[in-house]
Every structure is written in structure tokens, then in C-alpha cells.
Design an enzyme around this catalytic site. Structure first.
Site, PDB file in Angstrom:
ATOM      1  N   ILE A   1      36.440  45.488  44.894  1.00 16.17           N
ATOM      2  CA  ILE A   1      37.076  45.821  44.126  1.00 16.17           C
ATOM      3  C   ILE A   1      38.762  44.653  44.296  1.00 16.17           C
ATOM      4  CG2 ILE A   1      39.008  47.921  43.059  1.00 16.17           C
ATOM      5  CD1 ILE A   1      36.975  49.598  44.350  1.00 16.17           C
TER       6      ILE A   1
ATOM      7  N   CYS B   1      28.206  46.128  48.750  1.00 22.12           N
ATOM      8  CA  CYS B   1      28.783  46.209  47.673  1.00 22.12           C
ATOM      9  C   CYS B   1      29.996  44.959  47.126  1.00 22.12           C
ATOM     10  CB  CYS B   1      29.339  47.958  47.706  1.00 22.12           C
ATOM     11  SG  CYS B   1      28.750  48.981  47.203  1.00 22.12           S
ATOM     12  N   SER B   2      29.614  45.045  46.354  1.00 19.70           N
ATOM     13  CA  SER B   2      31.026  43.799  45.348  1.00 19.70           C
ATOM     14  C   SER B   2      32.324  44.679  45.901  1.00 19.70           C
ATOM     15  CB  SER B   2      30.778  42.962  43.844  1.00 19.70           C
ATOM     16  OG  SER B   2      30.820  43.961  43.373  1.00 19.70           O
TER      17      SER B   2
ATOM     18  N   HIS C   1      35.188  41.055  42.792  1.00 15.43           N
ATOM     19  CA  HIS C   1      34.677  41.086  41.445  1.00 15.43           C
ATOM     20  C   HIS C   1      35.845  40.961  40.696  1.00 15.43           C
ATOM     21  CE1 HIS C   1      31.777  42.513  38.357  1.00 15.43           C
ATOM     22  NE2 HIS C   1      31.403  43.183  38.859  1.00 15.43           N
TER      23      HIS C   1
ATOM     24  N   LYS D   1      30.254  39.550  45.491  1.00 17.65           N
ATOM     25  CA  LYS D   1      30.743  40.081  47.068  1.00 17.65           C
ATOM     26  C   LYS D   1      31.963  40.359  48.222  1.00 17.65           C
ATOM     27  CE  LYS D   1      29.257  42.599  50.715  1.00 17.65           C
ATOM     28  NZ  LYS D   1      30.233  42.814  50.412  1.00 17.65           N
TER      29      LYS D   1
ATOM     30  N   CYS E   1      30.358  44.489  33.498  1.00 11.88           N
ATOM     31  CA  CYS E   1      30.475  43.382  33.849  1.00 11.88           C
ATOM     32  C   CYS E   1      29.910  42.394  33.532  1.00 11.88           C
ATOM     33  CB  CYS E   1      30.317  44.167  35.160  1.00 11.88           C
ATOM     34  SG  CYS E   1      30.162  45.112  36.311  1.00 11.88           S
TER      35      CYS E   1
END
Lengths: 74, 386
Positions: free
Chosen positions: B211, B208-209, B334, B330, B85
């Protein structure tokens, strides 16, 4: 990859996985933990049976597909 | 080492774009960046690409010339950097190094990822490849699981609450609603965030961030030549990339990322600043606990005080030190390889005073923090007004 039996340990941290990667889709939900071994070192492990919390004592059960499995000491 | 400036930025919107391929995203961000800087493709002396897993997500290798050629950049070094990342941050760090060392004068950095063409369990598996596949991976660890274990330990040691983590999500969604480039421009409530579907306990889907698909680019030049370019320059005051032992079970304390504290120390020293000088920041909130940890590791607050810091509103857009005015990983999204470069775009735009509705009040000096894996790589960058 060592497959020798591991000694007992203590839960350093844990989680229950509800969204698994493709390979473990059929296992979910499952508990994962980092176990601090009495003999030194830490291992990322699966927990079977009762759920554990930080500080709980656990005993080694077996290796399955390269991963150590532990269970809560009752 | 000579001083380096950013004179161009370019971004695609982040989101799920079934009709877009990886190359078209990379080209769009690159072209927008060159346009912002007033630079023609033939002026670019080196091209640095941040990309985590194009070969796994879309089956394409040799990505740097693949994208550079599409922009019209040929005959120069074109190289892909992979650091999970932190791929974007790492490509930026190496591009900076090339300009600072005097190897090149005009360097384009692009970060890109195309993730949404794969189903979620497959994405989780590809992302898990940034962890130790022969260790934690075999036990069934996803990245959410690793950060969930960090969260549990942070809660245990410092009394951090899941509610405080949810407040990170609420704040970042609120900021993203003001960002035209963001993936999810939807305000959420604390109740929603707390009641989300469980991913890895205690983390819900709202911790969670996203997709995402997307790309971001910046153009670097020596500061002494900055006035030759069209884009308002911003100085790279200090930057460092560092590393740590790979997996969580190799570390003594997982409530802090040593790579982040180490990189911050070096970047602050290079910039001649301390943590208290940082007016706003784009932080790597891959999971909400990661933003809380970052505020501690970067020295904004003492260890263990990151939870209360967000709870007191200190990191709100209108607060004393805004964190993730873009909406962060978030809510802005991402697209892994693009993230580190997109953070630099956001900090640059804020310092330029051109961030519109999400403009922070004090914007002379800002920071970007990008991590790879569960903290085995970290890149910290301090940018300041020229």
C-alpha cells in the site's frame, strides 16, 4: 437481489480470510469459496462450520445480508 | 494510425509519505517528466490522469485539472481515467490513441495514488470496491481473497506451490533493493516469505503488493517529431486494452485471465512480434500468483509452467528473461493509479539503457502488463528501441 434458496453444489476454489475489509472485521477468520451449483452457475459464498477443500460437496444454509452461506455435506 | 514515441519519463519515489498530498505527488512526477522531455507546460496539448480512488482515499474529486493546473497546464482537455489497478495503463492507452489518431502531438500522462492516509482495513474496503460489491463483496471478499482463490485453483490444476509464489516475492524484493524509486528496498529470504502473517490462505503478507503513495508520468509525441525533444525516444510498438466478465464466479477458468491473453495477442500483432521476442517485462504482480499467471497468459511459457519458470530462475534480473526488474508492485510499491504508468517508465528507462544497478542485459524490446480488478481490464504494451 434474489433471496431464494439455492441447491447444493461443489467447491471450485476456496480461501480463509485473515485480513478482512472494515465491514467484516469481527467475522475473521472466515472461509470464502466459489461454489459450482448443481443447477448451473457459480456463486461466491461464505462457508460455515467445517472447512472445505476443492471438490467438497456443500449444501445451502441461508442468505445473510445478501450473501449465500453454505456448509460442508457430512 | 501514426507511430508514437515516449520522449519523457518522471517518477516520485514510492512509499508512505504522511507529509505529502495527492496533488504534490502528481505535480512532482509531471514536472520531472516535462523536464526530461525538455517540454514547457504550455506546449502540452492534452493531459490524461490515471487515478483509481482519490475521492475515497483523500476526498478529492475532479482530479485531472486539479493536478494539471498545479503543473501549469490549462486550456486543454484534462481527463481522469479509472479502471481499478489498470487506471494508469488505461490512461496511457487513451493518451496513445489520441496521439496515434493525430488529435494531439504533445500529451502528458500522469498516474497517481495517495493511499497511506487510511488505515489498512479501510484501504482493503476501498480496494474491494474494484470488485463486485453486490456479489463477492457481500460475502466478504477482499482482493487478497480473490487472488488466494485463484492461487488455490492454480495449485490444484497445475501443481503450483506456495514456495514458487514466495520465490516471486524474494526476486522482486531483491530487484527493488537496487531501485532508488522503490517503496521497500529490503532483501527477504524464502523462509521469511513462507512464514509471513496469513492474509488469505495460502497467501501471506509477502505474497501481497504494498500500500503506497506515489506518482509516475510519461510524455507521448508522434515518432516523426521525437528528435525535437530532449529525452531519448522509445517507440510504443504495440498496445491493447481489453476487458472480461467482471467477477471470478462469472468465468469458466480463473487460472488464466482472458483479458490478458487477448490484449497480448493484439499488442504482439500490432508490434509485429511474438512472445519469444520479449526480452524483459514489467508484470502486474499485485499478488505473487498474478506474476506466475502473467508469464503464462503472455505466452512466455505454456499454461501451468509459470511456477517452474520462476523456480528455475528464468525471470531473475540476470536470467534469460527478467521479470519486474523494478521490484514490481510487490516491492517497488503499488500506488494503484500510478502503477501502469510507472511500469511504462521502467520499461522505457531499461530500453534507454539507463537503469543503473538494475539494468537488464538485453533491452531492445520490453513489455508492460497492467490489470484492473481480478482481470476485468487488462492493458498490454510492447515498447522497443528506436
Amino acid at each position: 437481489m434474489t433471496q431464494t434458496a439455492l441447491g447444493p453444489g461443489t467447491i471450485y476454489t476456496e480461501t480463509v480470510v485473515w485480513a478482512p475489509p472494515e465491514t467484516y472485521v469481527n467475522d475473521a477468520p472466515y472461509q470464502l469459496a466459489i461454489v459450482v451449483l448443481d443447477d448451473g452457475g457459480r456463486v461466491t459464498s461464505r462457508i460455515i462450520g467445517d472447512r472445505v477443500q476443492i471438490g467438497d460437496r456443500v449444501d445451502f444454509v441461508e442468505h445473510r445480508a445478501g450473501a449465500p452461506y453454505f456448509k460442508k455435506r457430512l | 494510425m501514426r507511430p508514437v514515441a515516449i520522449v519523457g519519463i518522471g517518477r516520485t519515489k514510492f512509499g508512505a509519505f504522511p507529509d505529502r498530498d495527492l496533488r504534490s505527488l502528481g505535480i512532482e512526477a509531471s514536472q520531472k517528466c516535462l523536464e526530461d522531455a525538455g517540454v514547457k507546460p504550455e506546449q502540452v496539448e492534452a493531459f490524461y490522469l490515471g487515478n483509481f480512488a482519490g475521492p475515497s482515499f483523500v476526498g478529492q474529486n475532479h482530479l485531472a485539472p486539479y493536478i494539471a493546473g498545479g503543473v501549469g497546464i490549462t486550456g486543454v482537455p484534462t481527463t481522469r481515467f479509472e479502471a481499478a489497478c489498470a487506471s494508469g495503463g488505461s490512461s496511457f492507452f487513451h493518451a496513445f490513441s489520441g496521439v496515434a489518431a493525430g488529435l494531439y502531438d504533445v500529451v502528458l500522462v500522469t498516474g497517481v495514488e495517495k493511499m497511506t492516509s487510511q488505515p489498512t482495513p479501510k484501504v482493503a474496503e476501498i480496494l474491494a470496491g474494484a470488485g463486485d460489491v453486490s456479489g463477492e463483496g457481500k460475502a466478504g471478499a477482499t482482493f487478497a481473497a480473490l487472488f488466494a482463490m485463484i492461487a488455490r485453483r492454480h495449485m490444484h490444476q497445475y501443481g503450483t506451490t506456495h514456495e514458487q509464489m514466495a520465490m516471486v516475492a524474494v526476486k522482486n524484493h531483491s530487484n527493488a533493493a537496487k531501485n532508488p524509486y522503490a517503496h521497500m528496498r529490503k532483501v527477504i529470504t524464502l523462509e521469511q516469505a513462507l512464514a509471513g502473517k496469513l492474509i488469505a490462505e495460502p497467501l501471506t503478507i509477502y505474497d501481497c503488493s504494498l500500500i503506497s503513495d506515489g506518482a509516475a508520468s510519461v510524455l507521448l509525441v508522434p515518432l516523426e517529431r521525437a528528435s525535437e525533444f530532449a529525452g531519448k525516444p522509445v517507440r510504443v510498438a504495440g498496445i491493447a486494452q481489453t476487458s472480461d466478465f467482471f467477477s471470478l464466479d462469472q468465468r469458466e477458468d480463473i487460472t488464466s485471465f482472458a483479458a490478458v491473453t487477448n490484449a497480448a495477442e493484439k499488442a504482439y500483432k500490432a508490434a509485429g512480434v511474438t512472445a519469444k521476442d520479449i526480452q524483459f517485462a514489467e508484470l502486474h504482480d499485485c499478488f505473487t500468483i498474478a506474476e506466475i499467471m502473467a508469464t503464462e497468459d503472455l505466452g512466455f511459457v505454456k499454461k501451468g509452467e509459470g511456477g517452474p519458470y520462476v523456480q528455475q530462475g528464468c525471470t531473475l534480473l540476470g536470467g534469460p528473461r527478467p521479470v519486474n526488474p523494478s521490484g514490481g508492485l510487490k516491492a517497488k510499491g503499488h500506488p494503484v493509479g500510478a502503477t501502469g504508468v510507472a511500469q511504462i517508465c521502467e520499461v522505457t528507462e531499461q530500453i534507454r539503457g539507463a537503469a543503473g544497478e538494475r539494468q537488464v542485459r538485453n533491452h531492445d524490446i520490453g513489455l508492460a502488463q497492467n490489470i484492473g480488478g481480478s482481470g476485468a481490464t487488462a492493458v498490454v504494451t510492447v515498447l522497443c528501441a528506436v
